[in-house]
Scaffold this active site. Structure first.
Site, PDB file in Angstrom:
ATOM      1  N   LYS A  60     -73.405 -23.320  -3.067  1.00 29.75           N
ATOM      2  CA  LYS A  60     -72.046 -23.680  -2.123  1.00 29.75           C
ATOM      3  C   LYS A  60     -70.885 -24.196  -2.567  1.00 29.75           C
ATOM      4  O   LYS A  60     -70.110 -23.386  -2.276  1.00 29.75           O
ATOM      5  CB  LYS A  60     -72.927 -24.868  -1.159  1.00 29.75           C
ATOM      6  CG  LYS A  60     -71.788 -25.340   0.581  1.00 29.75           C
ATOM      7  CD  LYS A  60     -72.792 -25.766   1.682  1.00 29.75           C
ATOM      8  CE  LYS A  60     -73.747 -26.475   1.498  1.00 29.75           C
ATOM      9  NZ  LYS A  60     -72.714 -28.405   1.435  1.00 29.75           N
ATOM     10  N   ARG A  80     -65.020 -22.265  -2.876  1.00 35.55           N
ATOM     11  CA  ARG A  80     -63.956 -22.585  -3.964  1.00 35.55           C
ATOM     12  C   ARG A  80     -63.881 -21.166  -4.731  1.00 35.55           C
ATOM     13  O   ARG A  80     -62.142 -20.786  -4.624  1.00 35.55           O
ATOM     14  CB  ARG A  80     -64.070 -22.894  -5.436  1.00 35.55           C
ATOM     15  CG  ARG A  80     -64.390 -24.644  -5.597  1.00 35.55           C
ATOM     16  CD  ARG A  80     -64.501 -25.519  -6.404  1.00 35.55           C
ATOM     17  NE  ARG A  80     -65.426 -26.672  -6.110  1.00 35.55           N
ATOM     18  CZ  ARG A  80     -65.328 -28.092  -5.276  1.00 35.55           C
ATOM     19  NH1 ARG A  80     -66.805 -26.757  -4.401  1.00 35.55           N
ATOM     20  NH2 ARG A  80     -65.093 -29.193  -5.586  1.00 35.55           N
ATOM     21  N   GLY A 103     -67.743 -30.248   5.536  1.00 32.97           N
ATOM     22  CA  GLY A 103     -66.778 -31.378   4.546  1.00 32.97           C
ATOM     23  C   GLY A 103     -66.083 -30.133   4.004  1.00 32.97           C
ATOM     24  O   GLY A 103     -64.765 -30.819   3.238  1.00 32.97           O
ATOM     25  N   ARG A 117     -66.814 -37.875  10.497  1.00 28.41           N
ATOM     26  CA  ARG A 117     -66.643 -37.824   8.928  1.00 28.41           C
ATOM     27  C   ARG A 117     -65.048 -38.496   8.424  1.00 28.41           C
ATOM     28  O   ARG A 117     -64.422 -37.418   9.366  1.00 28.41           O
ATOM     29  CB  ARG A 117     -66.609 -36.474   7.915  1.00 28.41           C
ATOM     30  CG  ARG A 117     -68.228 -36.438   8.592  1.00 28.41           C
ATOM     31  CD  ARG A 117     -69.452 -34.757   7.442  1.00 28.41           C
ATOM     32  NE  ARG A 117     -69.256 -35.301   6.388  1.00 28.41           N
ATOM     33  CZ  ARG A 117     -69.124 -34.692   5.454  1.00 28.41           C
ATOM     34  NH1 ARG A 117     -69.979 -32.826   6.059  1.00 28.41           N
ATOM     35  NH2 ARG A 117     -69.577 -34.532   4.101  1.00 28.41           N
ATOM     36  N   ASP A 134     -75.925 -35.025  -3.708  1.00 27.72           N
ATOM     37  CA  ASP A 134     -76.648 -34.177  -2.224  1.00 27.72           C
ATOM     38  C   ASP A 134     -78.271 -34.100  -2.063  1.00 27.72           C
ATOM     39  O   ASP A 134     -78.492 -33.809  -1.499  1.00 27.72           O
ATOM     40  CB  ASP A 134     -75.817 -32.785  -1.709  1.00 27.72           C
ATOM     41  CG  ASP A 134     -74.295 -32.861  -1.524  1.00 27.72           C
ATOM     42  OD1 ASP A 134     -73.945 -34.053  -0.960  1.00 27.72           O
ATOM     43  OD2 ASP A 134     -74.027 -31.952  -1.638  1.00 27.72           O
ATOM     44  N   ARG A 152     -76.843 -40.425   5.820  1.00 27.56           N
ATOM     45  CA  ARG A 152     -78.176 -40.106   4.780  1.00 27.56           C
ATOM     46  C   ARG A 152     -78.579 -41.062   5.188  1.00 27.56           C
ATOM     47  O   ARG A 152     -79.910 -41.169   4.434  1.00 27.56           O
ATOM     48  CB  ARG A 152     -78.118 -39.044   3.819  1.00 27.56           C
ATOM     49  CG  ARG A 152     -77.257 -37.705   4.132  1.00 27.56           C
ATOM     50  CD  ARG A 152     -77.477 -36.636   3.707  1.00 27.56           C
ATOM     51  NE  ARG A 152     -77.100 -35.632   4.008  1.00 27.56           N
ATOM     52  CZ  ARG A 152     -76.927 -34.570   3.313  1.00 27.56           C
ATOM     53  NH1 ARG A 152     -76.080 -34.524   1.972  1.00 27.56           N
ATOM     54  NH2 ARG A 152     -76.312 -33.184   3.987  1.00 27.56           N
ATOM     55  N   ARG A 208     -79.210 -31.526   5.150  1.00 28.94           N
ATOM     56  CA  ARG A 208     -80.781 -31.770   4.096  1.00 28.94           C
ATOM     57  C   ARG A 208     -81.685 -32.933   4.149  1.00 28.94           C
ATOM     58  O   ARG A 208     -83.094 -32.818   4.208  1.00 28.94           O
ATOM     59  CB  ARG A 208     -79.985 -32.239   3.442  1.00 28.94           C
ATOM     60  CG  ARG A 208     -78.822 -30.768   2.190  1.00 28.94           C
ATOM     61  CD  ARG A 208     -78.275 -31.855   0.888  1.00 28.94           C
ATOM     62  NE  ARG A 208     -76.946 -30.819   0.315  1.00 28.94           N
ATOM     63  CZ  ARG A 208     -77.041 -29.871   0.097  1.00 28.94           C
ATOM     64  NH1 ARG A 208     -78.335 -29.078  -0.265  1.00 28.94           N
ATOM     65  NH2 ARG A 208     -75.730 -29.061   0.206  1.00 28.94           N
TER      66      ARG A 208
HETATM   67  C1  S3P Z   1     -69.349 -31.085  -2.554  1.00 25.62           C
HETATM   68  C2  S3P Z   1     -68.808 -32.159  -2.974  1.00 25.62           C
HETATM   69  C3  S3P Z   1     -69.465 -33.416  -2.520  1.00 25.62           C
HETATM   70  C4  S3P Z   1     -70.919 -32.627  -1.743  1.00 25.62           C
HETATM   71  C5  S3P Z   1     -70.318 -31.999  -1.196  1.00 25.62           C
HETATM   72  C6  S3P Z   1     -70.026 -30.848  -2.094  1.00 25.62           C
HETATM   73  C7  S3P Z   1     -67.851 -29.754  -3.394  1.00 25.62           C
HETATM   74  O1  S3P Z   1     -69.074 -34.455  -1.395  1.00 25.62           O
HETATM   75  O2  S3P Z   1     -71.618 -33.940  -1.430  1.00 25.62           O
HETATM   76  O3  S3P Z   1     -72.177 -30.634  -0.948  1.00 25.62           O
HETATM   77  O4  S3P Z   1     -68.298 -29.332  -3.221  1.00 25.62           O
HETATM   78  O5  S3P Z   1     -66.910 -30.502  -3.464  1.00 25.62           O
HETATM   79  P1  S3P Z   1     -68.044 -35.354  -2.132  1.00 25.62           P
HETATM   80  O6  S3P Z   1     -67.538 -35.276  -3.641  1.00 25.62           O
HETATM   81  O7  S3P Z   1     -66.984 -36.089  -1.544  1.00 25.62           O
HETATM   82  O8  S3P Z   1     -69.061 -36.565  -2.451  1.00 25.62           O
END
Ligand code: S3P
Length: 445
Positions: free
Chosen positions: A28, A33, A101, A129, A327, A358, A402
């Site tokens: 993901k 990206r 997020g 969030r 995660d 969580r 999750r």
């Molecule tokens: C992610 C970073 C993580 C992770 C999210 C994916 C990313 O969050 O929990 O599912 O792709 O950069 P944080 O970097 O805020 O901890």
């Protein structure tokens, strides 16, 4: 745009041994990206193995709204014709990120570094969030927050600057999302962006930026890393192969460990060391996991894993490990419920601000399954039941994919089935979860 199914209760039923092979879907983080750098490069970026989940498709829509042309060539195969760094279009309507997020925060960085304004919004989980952690550095770089909901929450109207200031910034938490937002804003800065993180978080943005031709250096700095990015590179449209997501692989891995007589092969899983804290923890618990075939995909190391049912024991998971398995705590807690003895997971404050709280969600679900768990400060303690987990309850999921997958996995190995109130959010990260697990022998109702 795919529409998510309606809220759908589902149960994981006690199942026979899990057997066979499973290739987890594309990662993901890398999928988000790939689309975003495709937007910022000029020319055609070809993506193979893109995760076609709701979260990622929302990022794709946002890239389109900002000027990319995006086309699906086949399963997981996408072309992106970028608008180019410095040449984004102003979106005509609000950018809807759904539950994501990562998409929201990374795209805030992109918008902040361009002379466009965009409104960021999403579902009820996303609207809870915290976004100030990303907005604060972006404002330092010259972006303006024109509107925001109380406490720095979405919906947020962000106005970027065509000339972002180069900044030196120390992130307060090890978060790849904050780091990536700053780097993406810094890309269009005429100077150098310097970033320090207190502990190393996943480095996919740095690696992909280098792959697209940016000048970026990353070196150890105390217990974390120091990263420098030169602004205004010529980004070359590229071909990207997305490796399989270790955060999705985590569910069949733990399911195979807890369902008696299971023997499962996980294919092509990315083994970037900043993502493998779960494997390390499971091995410490006594998990029988063999690395069979090591390979490479999209500049990342990958491996096939053979996972067999194992008698697990409780362990102490140090706080320093959190960024490499951030995660994976919900599913580690399920493994811990089946282990002999207590497992203590330390330093989990960040779990409170994920798709749901969580820490609370894991504790509530475990209680509903007849497993004792406690939250002490930022630590979670699970009293393992040595393989004998009652189940028979309902775990509330609070729009968290999750949490839903974790408690469905618990039900596969418990005495009685375990229900979740809503499995629809699983489509945000692992749309084929139920079908793939069913092929291994898992039962759902
Ligand atoms: C992610 C970073 C993580 C992770 C999210 C994916 C990313 O969050 O929990 O599912 O792709 O950069 P944080 O970097 O805020 O901890």
């Amino acid at each position: 745009m795919k529409v998510l199914p309606q809220s759908a209760p589902l149960s994981g039923e006690p199942s026979g041994p899990l057997r066979g092979r499973l290739r987890p879907p594309g990662d993901k983080s890398i999928s988000h990206r790939a689309l975003i750098l495709g937007l910022l490069a000029v020319g055609r970026t070809e993506i193979e193995g893109l995760l076609e989940s709701a979260d990622v498709l929302h990022s794709g829509e946002a890239c389109r709204a900002l000027g990319a042309k995006i086309e699906r060539r086949g399963a997981g195969r996408w072309n992106v014709w970028g608008a180019g760094l410095g040449s984004l279009l102003a979106p005509r309507s609000s950018l809807d990120f759904g539950n994501a997020g990562t998409g929201t925060r990374l795209m805030m960085g992109v918008v902040a570094g361009h002379g466009v304004a965009a409104r960021f919004d999403g579902d009820q989980s996303l609207r809870k969030r915290p976004m100030r952690r990303v907005l604060d550095p972006l404002v330092e770089m010259g972006a303006e927050v024109l509107e925001e909901a109380a406490g720095g929450r979405c919906p947020i109207l962000l106005k970027g600057t065509p000339e972002p200031l180069p900044i030196d910034y120390e992130t307060p938490v090890a978060s790849a999302q904050i780091k990536s937002a700053i780097l993406l804003a810094g890309l269009n800065s005429p100077g150098r962006t310097l970033l320090i993180e207190p502990q190393a978080s996943r480095d996919h943005t740095e690696k992909m930026l280098a792959y697209f031709g940016a000048t970026i250096a990353s070196e150890p700095f105390g217990r974390g890393r120091r990263i420098q990015l030169e602004g205004r590179p010529e980004l070359r449209a590229s071909r990207i192969v997305v490796p399989a997501d270790p955060s999705s692989a985590a569910f069949p891995i733990v399911a195979a460990l807890i369902v008696p007589r299971s023997d499962v092969r996980i294919e092509g899983m990315m083994t970037n060391p900043l993502r493998t804290g779960l494997l390390q923890s499971l091995r410490e618990m006594g998990a029988d996991i063999d690395v069979l075939d090591e390979g490479e995909a999209g500049g990342e190391r990958t491996a096939d894993l053979r996972v067999k049912h194992s008698a697990l024991r409780g362990i102490d998971v140090p706080a320093e490990r959190a960024p490499s398995m951030i995660d994976e705590y919900p599913i580690l807690a399920i493994a811990a419920a089946f282990a002999k003895g207590a497992t203590r997971m330390r330093g989990l404050s960040e779990l409170r601000v994920k798709e749901s709280d969580r820490l609370a969600g894991i504790a509530a679900g475990l209680k509903a399954a007849g497993v004792a768990a406690a939250i002490e400060g930022d630590d979670l303690i699970v009293e393992g039941r040595g393989g004998d987990v009652p189940g028979g309850g309902l775990a509330p999921t609070h729009l968290d994919h999750r949490i839903a997958m974790s408690f469905l996995c618990l039900g596969l190995a418990a005495r009685r089935k375990m229900a979740v109130d809503d499995a629809s959010m699983i489509a945000t990260s692992f749309p084929s979860f139920v079908a793939d697990m069913t092929k291994l022998g898992a039962r759902f109702s």
